[in-house]
Design an enzyme around this catalytic site. Structure first.
Site, mmCIF file in Angstrom:
data_model
loop_
_atom_site.group_PDB
_atom_site.id
_atom_site.type_symbol
_atom_site.label_atom_id
_atom_site.label_comp_id
_atom_site.label_asym_id
_atom_site.label_seq_id
_atom_site.Cartn_x
_atom_site.Cartn_y
_atom_site.Cartn_z
ATOM 1 N N GLN A 138 19.234 -32.901 -18.646
ATOM 2 C CA GLN A 138 18.476 -31.750 -19.129
ATOM 3 C C GLN A 138 19.146 -30.425 -18.810
ATOM 4 O O GLN A 138 18.771 -29.389 -19.379
ATOM 5 C CB GLN A 138 17.057 -31.776 -18.555
ATOM 6 C CG GLN A 138 16.990 -31.536 -17.050
ATOM 7 C CD GLN A 138 15.588 -31.738 -16.488
ATOM 8 O OE1 GLN A 138 15.134 -32.865 -16.318
ATOM 9 N NE2 GLN A 138 14.900 -30.642 -16.195
ATOM 10 N N CYS A 144 11.931 -31.618 -18.508
ATOM 11 C CA CYS A 144 11.797 -33.021 -18.094
ATOM 12 C C CYS A 144 10.696 -33.719 -18.869
ATOM 13 O O CYS A 144 10.788 -34.914 -19.165
ATOM 14 C CB CYS A 144 11.542 -33.113 -16.594
ATOM 15 S SG CYS A 144 10.083 -32.202 -16.027
ATOM 16 N N GLU A 169 14.998 -34.444 -27.794
ATOM 17 C CA GLU A 169 14.219 -33.569 -26.913
ATOM 18 C C GLU A 169 14.124 -32.157 -27.493
ATOM 19 O O GLU A 169 13.107 -31.477 -27.349
ATOM 20 C CB GLU A 169 14.849 -33.504 -25.519
ATOM 21 C CG GLU A 169 14.820 -34.805 -24.754
ATOM 22 C CD GLU A 169 15.892 -35.780 -25.169
ATOM 23 O OE1 GLU A 169 15.692 -37.006 -25.015
ATOM 24 O OE2 GLU A 169 16.947 -35.313 -25.663
ATOM 25 N N GLU A 205 18.415 -37.805 -31.819
ATOM 26 C CA GLU A 205 19.296 -36.880 -31.106
ATOM 27 C C GLU A 205 20.463 -36.458 -31.998
ATOM 28 O O GLU A 205 20.883 -35.305 -31.984
ATOM 29 C CB GLU A 205 19.834 -37.570 -29.849
ATOM 30 C CG GLU A 205 20.400 -36.638 -28.808
ATOM 31 C CD GLU A 205 19.327 -36.137 -27.862
ATOM 32 O OE1 GLU A 205 19.097 -34.911 -27.866
ATOM 33 O OE2 GLU A 205 18.728 -36.936 -27.142
ATOM 34 N N ASP A 258 6.154 -35.990 -7.540
ATOM 35 C CA ASP A 258 6.456 -34.791 -6.763
ATOM 36 C C ASP A 258 7.946 -34.810 -6.434
ATOM 37 O O ASP A 258 8.399 -35.611 -5.627
ATOM 38 C CB ASP A 258 5.630 -34.773 -5.482
ATOM 39 C CG ASP A 258 5.979 -33.589 -4.576
ATOM 40 O OD1 ASP A 258 6.727 -32.690 -5.030
ATOM 41 O OD2 ASP A 258 5.527 -33.582 -3.415
ATOM 42 N N ASN A 305 15.754 -40.827 -14.512
ATOM 43 C CA ASN A 305 15.687 -39.381 -14.430
ATOM 44 C C ASN A 305 16.507 -38.766 -15.560
ATOM 45 O O ASN A 305 17.195 -39.476 -16.303
ATOM 46 C CB ASN A 305 16.209 -38.902 -13.066
ATOM 47 C CG ASN A 305 15.657 -37.544 -12.671
ATOM 48 O OD1 ASN A 305 14.962 -36.898 -13.455
ATOM 49 N ND2 ASN A 305 15.955 -37.093 -11.473
#
Length: 338
Positions: A138, A144, A169, A205, A258, A305
């Site tokens: 990113q 995210c 995205e 994409e 978190d 991630n």
């Protein structure tokens, strides 16, 4: 208001003084890190970034020393984000918004609850089944939420068609603002799904490439629709058992955690478990499976991630599972359906 990473005059004055105390033994390591990650700075900026990098490096080394003594179940490593302060890191990269009491544009989503009669497999890894695209990056954009949403949509598309297609995205960043998303400044996974449903699709994409920026006009092309969803499901909040069943029976599931702590930022390997992790979630990821460590029997989630393969285990984290909903992993889980 200037971006947070612009160094103030006061900071530079302080860091000029600090630079005298820079560890010269780290000079080659600093140059190597800059070269590896193609980092270039103006002279004054470099004083600041070098100081931040050294501080981060020393904290990483201390943690790994403690890990070698058995105090931690995971290790840290310097990565491409090593010149960011914690404040910058959290402002630029953690952009998940938990949904509030707002109207769902497609009506209320379905709720996935734990079933006592359903027996789950002991291990699941959707990467091995072809459901998961390569790890993305990113960059310095707090999107995210969009990466998590495309990950779940990519899994849904593969399940329905057998084709693995990387979805856009940037399409979500540019086009879902009317639903309350804020591009690089954060957003909601569920509203990304709502946008795709309302819009009747999302581009790939390739057709709508990622630019790591916001502020562009929506350029969705219905002629190049790559995927769609017609509804979404929210997983029983706070229930790891429900999340396990959802992952086992559905495929990759969008989650939030978190990720505010230094230890999360520089996670490298092992099963992450930290006293600094709360249940207040701020970063979106993708649960692609779960498993059990053969070394100590500890259970873990496999989370994808969007901080590039330079972070974690080639872009993934193993987060401790069954330890009281660690880092709030089961608090905001959802997935799209057709």
């Amino acid at each position: 208001m200037p971006p947070i990473w612009v160094v103030t005059v006061a900071s530079l004055v302080f860091l000029r003084t600090f630079s005298v105390a820079q560890d010269q033994a780290l000079e080659e390591a600093w140059k190597g890190w800059k070269g590896l990650h193609a980092k270039e700075y103006l002279e004054e900026e470099e004083v600041f970034r070098r100081a931040v990098w050294e501080k981060n490096l020393r904290r990483i080394q201390l943690h790994n020393l403690e890990a070698s003594l058995g105090k931690h179940s995971y290790r840290l490593a310097m990565n491409h984000l090593g010149d960011l302060t914690e404040e910058e890191f959290n402002q630029m990269l953690n952009g998940f918004y938990p949904p509030g009491p707002v109207e769902h544009h497609g009506g209320n989503p379905s709720l996935f609850r734990e079933s006592a009669s359903l027996e789950n497999p002991k291990e699941v890894d959707w990467r091995k089944k072809g459901y998961v695209t390569p790890v993305k990056n990113q960059g310095h954009c707090g999107a995210c939420w969009a990466f998590s949403a495309t990950g779940a949509l990519e899994g849904l598309l593969f399940n329905k068609t057998g084709k693995l297609v990387s979805l856009s995205e940037q399409n979500l960043i540019d086009c879902s603002g009317k639903l309350g998303n804020h591009g690089c400044h954060g957003g909601y996974i569920t509203r990304a799904f709502e946008y795709v449903r309302e819009n009747g699709g999302i581009n790939s994409e390739d057709a709508y490439p990622y630019l790591e920026k916001e502020g562009f006009n929506c350029r969705y092309n219905p002629q190049e629709r790559a995927a769609n969803c017609t509804s979404q499901v929210e997983v029983q909040r706070g229930s790891e058992a429900a999340l396990e069943q959802a992952v086992a029976t559905t495929g990759p599931v969008s989650v939030a955690v978190d990720a505010h702590s230094f230890f999360f930022h520089f996670y490298k390997s092992g099963i992450f478990s930290s006293i600094f992790c709360s249940n207040v979630v701020n970063h979106a990821m993708l649960a692609v499976g779960y498993g059990t460590s053969q070394e100590d029997g500890k259970e873990y989630w496999i989370l994808k991630n969007s901080w590039s393969e330079n972070w974690g285990e080639q872009g993934y984290m193993r987060l401790v599972k069954g330890a009281g909903n660690h880092c709030g992993v089961a608090n905001q889980a959802s997935y799209p359906t057709v």
